[in-house]
Design a protein around this motif. Structure first.
Motif, PDB file in Angstrom:
ATOM      1  N   LEU A   2     -24.266 -36.793  -6.367  1.00 18.31           N
ATOM      2  CA  LEU A   2     -24.222 -37.958  -5.493  1.00 18.31           C
ATOM      3  C   LEU A   2     -22.879 -38.040  -4.760  1.00 18.31           C
ATOM      4  CD1 LEU A   2     -25.970 -40.849  -7.482  1.00 18.31           C
ATOM      5  CD2 LEU A   2     -26.856 -39.546  -5.548  1.00 18.31           C
ATOM      6  N   GLU A   3     -21.796 -37.799  -5.490  1.00 14.69           N
ATOM      7  CA  GLU A   3     -20.466 -37.906  -4.880  1.00 14.69           C
ATOM      8  C   GLU A   3     -20.293 -36.909  -3.739  1.00 14.69           C
ATOM      9  OE1 GLU A   3     -18.712 -39.315  -9.191  1.00 14.69           O
ATOM     10  OE2 GLU A   3     -18.320 -37.291  -8.462  1.00 14.69           O
ATOM     11  N   THR A   4     -20.676 -35.665  -3.974  1.00 17.78           N
ATOM     12  CA  THR A   4     -20.497 -34.653  -2.932  1.00 17.78           C
ATOM     13  C   THR A   4     -21.506 -34.835  -1.794  1.00 17.78           C
ATOM     14  OG1 THR A   4     -21.900 -33.103  -4.169  1.00 17.78           O
ATOM     15  CG2 THR A   4     -19.522 -32.950  -4.511  1.00 17.78           C
ATOM     16  N   LEU A  62     -20.033 -18.675  -7.600  1.00 14.02           N
ATOM     17  CA  LEU A  62     -20.328 -19.787  -8.492  1.00 14.02           C
ATOM     18  C   LEU A  62     -20.242 -21.131  -7.765  1.00 14.02           C
ATOM     19  CD1 LEU A  62     -20.737 -20.865 -11.443  1.00 14.02           C
ATOM     20  CD2 LEU A  62     -18.226 -20.976 -11.585  1.00 14.02           C
ATOM     21  N   SER A  63     -21.238 -21.968  -7.992  1.00 14.26           N
ATOM     22  CA  SER A  63     -21.190 -23.378  -7.595  1.00 14.26           C
ATOM     23  C   SER A  63     -21.221 -24.209  -8.870  1.00 14.26           C
ATOM     24  CB  SER A  63     -22.380 -23.757  -6.711  1.00 14.26           C
ATOM     25  OG  SER A  63     -22.360 -23.043  -5.492  1.00 14.26           O
ATOM     26  N   VAL A  64     -20.257 -25.094  -9.024  1.00 14.90           N
ATOM     27  CA  VAL A  64     -20.194 -25.970 -10.197  1.00 14.90           C
ATOM     28  C   VAL A  64     -20.912 -27.266  -9.848  1.00 14.90           C
ATOM     29  CG1 VAL A  64     -18.691 -27.139 -11.846  1.00 14.90           C
ATOM     30  CG2 VAL A  64     -18.010 -24.922 -10.888  1.00 14.90           C
ATOM     31  N   LEU A  65     -21.873 -27.649 -10.671  1.00 16.35           N
ATOM     32  CA  LEU A  65     -22.773 -28.763 -10.359  1.00 16.35           C
ATOM     33  C   LEU A  65     -22.474 -30.024 -11.144  1.00 16.35           C
ATOM     34  CD1 LEU A  65     -26.069 -26.670 -10.325  1.00 16.35           C
ATOM     35  CD2 LEU A  65     -24.506 -27.138  -8.418  1.00 16.35           C
ATOM     36  N   GLY A  66     -21.349 -30.029 -11.856  1.00 17.81           N
ATOM     37  CA  GLY A  66     -21.001 -31.192 -12.670  1.00 17.81           C
ATOM     38  C   GLY A  66     -21.138 -30.884 -14.141  1.00 17.81           C
ATOM     39  N   ARG A  67     -20.814 -31.849 -14.975  1.00 15.87           N
ATOM     40  CA  ARG A  67     -20.864 -31.656 -16.426  1.00 15.87           C
ATOM     41  C   ARG A  67     -22.217 -32.103 -16.968  1.00 15.87           C
ATOM     42  NH1 ARG A  67     -16.246 -30.375 -18.933  1.00 15.87           N
ATOM     43  NH2 ARG A  67     -17.195 -30.965 -20.906  1.00 15.87           N
ATOM     44  N   PRO A  94     -16.998 -31.838  -0.135  1.00 20.63           N
ATOM     45  CA  PRO A  94     -17.053 -31.011   1.076  1.00 20.63           C
ATOM     46  C   PRO A  94     -16.404 -31.700   2.273  1.00 20.63           C
ATOM     47  CG  PRO A  94     -19.170 -30.983  -0.056  1.00 20.63           C
ATOM     48  CD  PRO A  94     -18.334 -32.024  -0.737  1.00 20.63           C
ATOM     49  N   ALA A  95     -16.511 -33.007   2.327  1.00 24.00           N
ATOM     50  CA  ALA A  95     -15.885 -33.740   3.437  1.00 24.00           C
ATOM     51  C   ALA A  95     -14.369 -33.598   3.386  1.00 24.00           C
ATOM     52  CB  ALA A  95     -16.286 -35.208   3.381  1.00 24.00           C
ATOM     53  N   LEU A 102     -27.558 -44.749   5.344  1.00 21.66           N
ATOM     54  CA  LEU A 102     -26.958 -43.827   6.314  1.00 21.66           C
ATOM     55  C   LEU A 102     -27.661 -42.474   6.283  1.00 21.66           C
ATOM     56  CD1 LEU A 102     -23.175 -44.592   5.616  1.00 21.66           C
ATOM     57  CD2 LEU A 102     -24.593 -45.487   7.488  1.00 21.66           C
ATOM     58  N   ASP A 103     -27.402 -41.658   7.266  1.00 24.05           N
ATOM     59  CA  ASP A 103     -28.000 -40.321   7.353  1.00 24.05           C
ATOM     60  C   ASP A 103     -27.174 -39.359   6.497  1.00 24.05           C
ATOM     61  OD1 ASP A 103     -29.392 -38.072   8.020  1.00 24.05           O
ATOM     62  OD2 ASP A 103     -28.548 -37.899  10.052  1.00 24.05           O
ATOM     63  N   HIS A 104     -27.529 -39.269   5.214  1.00 19.04           N
ATOM     64  CA  HIS A 104     -26.743 -38.454   4.280  1.00 19.04           C
ATOM     65  C   HIS A 104     -27.538 -37.312   3.654  1.00 19.04           C
ATOM     66  CE1 HIS A 104     -28.959 -41.033   1.596  1.00 19.04           C
ATOM     67  NE2 HIS A 104     -28.286 -42.108   1.976  1.00 19.04           N
ATOM     68  N   GLY A 105     -28.817 -37.220   3.937  1.00 16.38           N
ATOM     69  CA  GLY A 105     -29.607 -36.105   3.431  1.00 16.38           C
ATOM     70  C   GLY A 105     -29.938 -36.169   1.956  1.00 16.38           C
ATOM     71  N   MET A 106     -29.781 -37.330   1.318  1.00 17.22           N
ATOM     72  CA  MET A 106     -30.031 -37.455  -0.120  1.00 17.22           C
ATOM     73  C   MET A 106     -31.356 -38.161  -0.391  1.00 17.22           C
ATOM     74  SD  MET A 106     -27.343 -36.075  -1.625  1.00 17.22           S
ATOM     75  CE  MET A 106     -27.272 -36.740  -3.285  1.00 17.22           C
ATOM     76  N   ARG A 107     -32.327 -37.967   0.490  1.00 18.62           N
ATOM     77  CA  ARG A 107     -33.622 -38.634   0.335  1.00 18.62           C
ATOM     78  C   ARG A 107     -34.314 -38.173  -0.940  1.00 18.62           C
ATOM     79  NH1 ARG A 107     -32.005 -42.384   3.591  1.00 18.62           N
ATOM     80  NH2 ARG A 107     -31.521 -41.618   5.688  1.00 18.62           N
TER      81      ARG A 107
END
Length: 409
Positions: free
Chosen positions: A306-308, A284-289, A186-187, A364-369
């Motif tokens: 994690l990457e996104t 559709l959202s693709v969530l990985g393999r 997304p970035a 960092l503030d990444h929202g992945m808590r």
């Protein structure tokens, strides 16, 4: 993997447009090379041993989940894909080709350009650079006049473009830029949008004649369903007929049955993918393999998630690209690792160990808590990838193990 030894005539680039005409008419079979260095071969349709009309195109999958498979696409599937692309975009236009033609994304540019009536502006060099891209696009835009312009990229190429002012200005002049072949951050999309680029996210594969879902919306006549296991099924006229085998002497092309390619009760061809997905109001959202999931300490970790999720915050610290992988670990079974490529000119973690670097980025503030985050982060010059730009997760795991061993962590 070596190139197929099918009996036929090897084609030069200039011969490909008319060869496409013959293949679509059923007068030949085009066989793409298994490697970028090979040549396209035009084979006699009498080599086909299956029932019915011979396929128009045979190509090899990227092999990202094992041994590459040979896929047979009909003239109808290729034409349906090309016409749907025109309807989704802005009609027939001029195309720029900077992807290898041995992959479906590159071949589709040749096909779309041929059916639109004008050869593509082809990259002059096998190595993609921002400078060469800018020059080619300037030629494309000048030649096109009032016609729409298109190109097809993978995320790694878009990263390179956005790091160069001239190539960014050139890209902003293109009517639509198709972007696919690998997970898209997304970035990265935000940066492209800020620069005025008109990006169309694509999802598809060799078995669906390339992208058949644009910005999460399927082509007309293509249906998406999510299985009980959470994987994506694709139905419609763009789906391949079958996998095939080429005989050792190159004189026979034979269909091979597979549970991945089937026909439903209504006679529609179905591709059963290994990709995890979600449908929200038909988008559709693709969530990985499913087969990329890393089990670490008994917890399932999606590298794609994690990457996104992490990259937007990590980019502010000078990370241009990242790939999540793992290394063996006595305690965790598999320890989560991130490989990162710095933004050009940036120096990362000069005085930090891979563990300290991971701890700083993870804070960092990444929202992945609440999720397992990379426990080690290594800086690399290039993210391991295959020729079309897809992440090479096997090579990434091998590189991570080597780096972890060398750093003593």
């Amino acid at each position: 993997m070596s190139d197929p030894t099918v009996i036929g005539r090897e084609l030069g680039t200039a011969e490909l447009p008319e060869a496409i005409d013959r293949a679509l008419a059923g007068a030949s079979i085009l066989v793409l090379p298994a490697t970028r260095s090979g040549a396209v071969t035009e084979a006699d349709p009498r080599l086909w041993t299956g029932a019915g009309r011979s396929p128009a195109l045979i190509l090899f999958t990227s092999g990202s989940t094992g041994k590459p498979k040979a896929v047979a696409l009909s003239a109808e599937a290729l034409t349906a894909s090309e016409r749907a692309t025109e309807r989704f975009l802005s009609g027939p236009g001029d195309w720029h080709l900077c992807l290898p033609v041995n992959h479906i994304a590159g071949f589709q540019v040749e096909l779309r350009a041929r059916l639109a009536g004008r050869a593509p502006v082809r990259a002059a060099s096998a190595k993609f650079t921002a400078d060469s891209f800018a020059a080619e696009v300037e030629t494309l835009v000048e030649r096109a006049g009032a016609r729409p312009t298109y190109t097809s990229l993978v995320p790694t190429q878009l990263h390179r473009i956005l790091e160069d002012a001239r190539s960014t200005r050139a890209a902003a002049q293109i009517t639509h830029i198709l972007l696919g072949g690998a997970a898209i951050s997304p970035a990265l999309l935000d940066r492209a949008d800020e620069a005025g680029l008109n990006i169309v996210r694509t999802y598809g594969m060799s078995e669906t004649a390339g992208g058949c879902v644009y910005d999460g919306v399927p082509f007309d006549e293509v249906d998406i369903t999510i299985t009980e296991a959470g994987t994506i099924d694709l139905r419609g006229p763009v789906v391949a007929d079958t996998y095939v085998e080429i005989s050792a002497d190159g004189r026979a092309i034979t269909p091979v049955a597979s549970t991945a390619l089937t026909v439903d009760a209504r006679g529609r061809r179905v591709m059963h993918t290994s990709d995890l997905g979600r449908l929200d109001d038909g988008v559709l959202s693709v969530l990985g393999r499913a087969d990329d999931i890393i089990v670490s300490g008994g917890t399932n970790v999606s590298p794609h998630a994690l990457e996104t999720g992490l990259l937007p915050s990590w980019q502010r610290e000078g990370v241009a690209e990242m790939l999540v992988t793992w290394v063996p670990d006595d305690e965790w079974g598999k320890k989560i690792v991130a490989l990162v490529r710095p933004t050009d000119g940036r120096e990362l973690a000069a005085d930090e160990t891979p563990r300290e670097f991971a701890r700083r980025l993870g804070g960092l503030d990444h929202g992945m808590r609440g999720q397992l985050l990379p426990q080690l982060v290594f800086t690399v010059d290039e993210i391991p990838s295959r020729s079309i730009g897809k992440p090479d997760r096997k090579a990434a795991a091998e590189l991570a193990a080597k780096l972890a061993g060398g750093s003593g962590v």
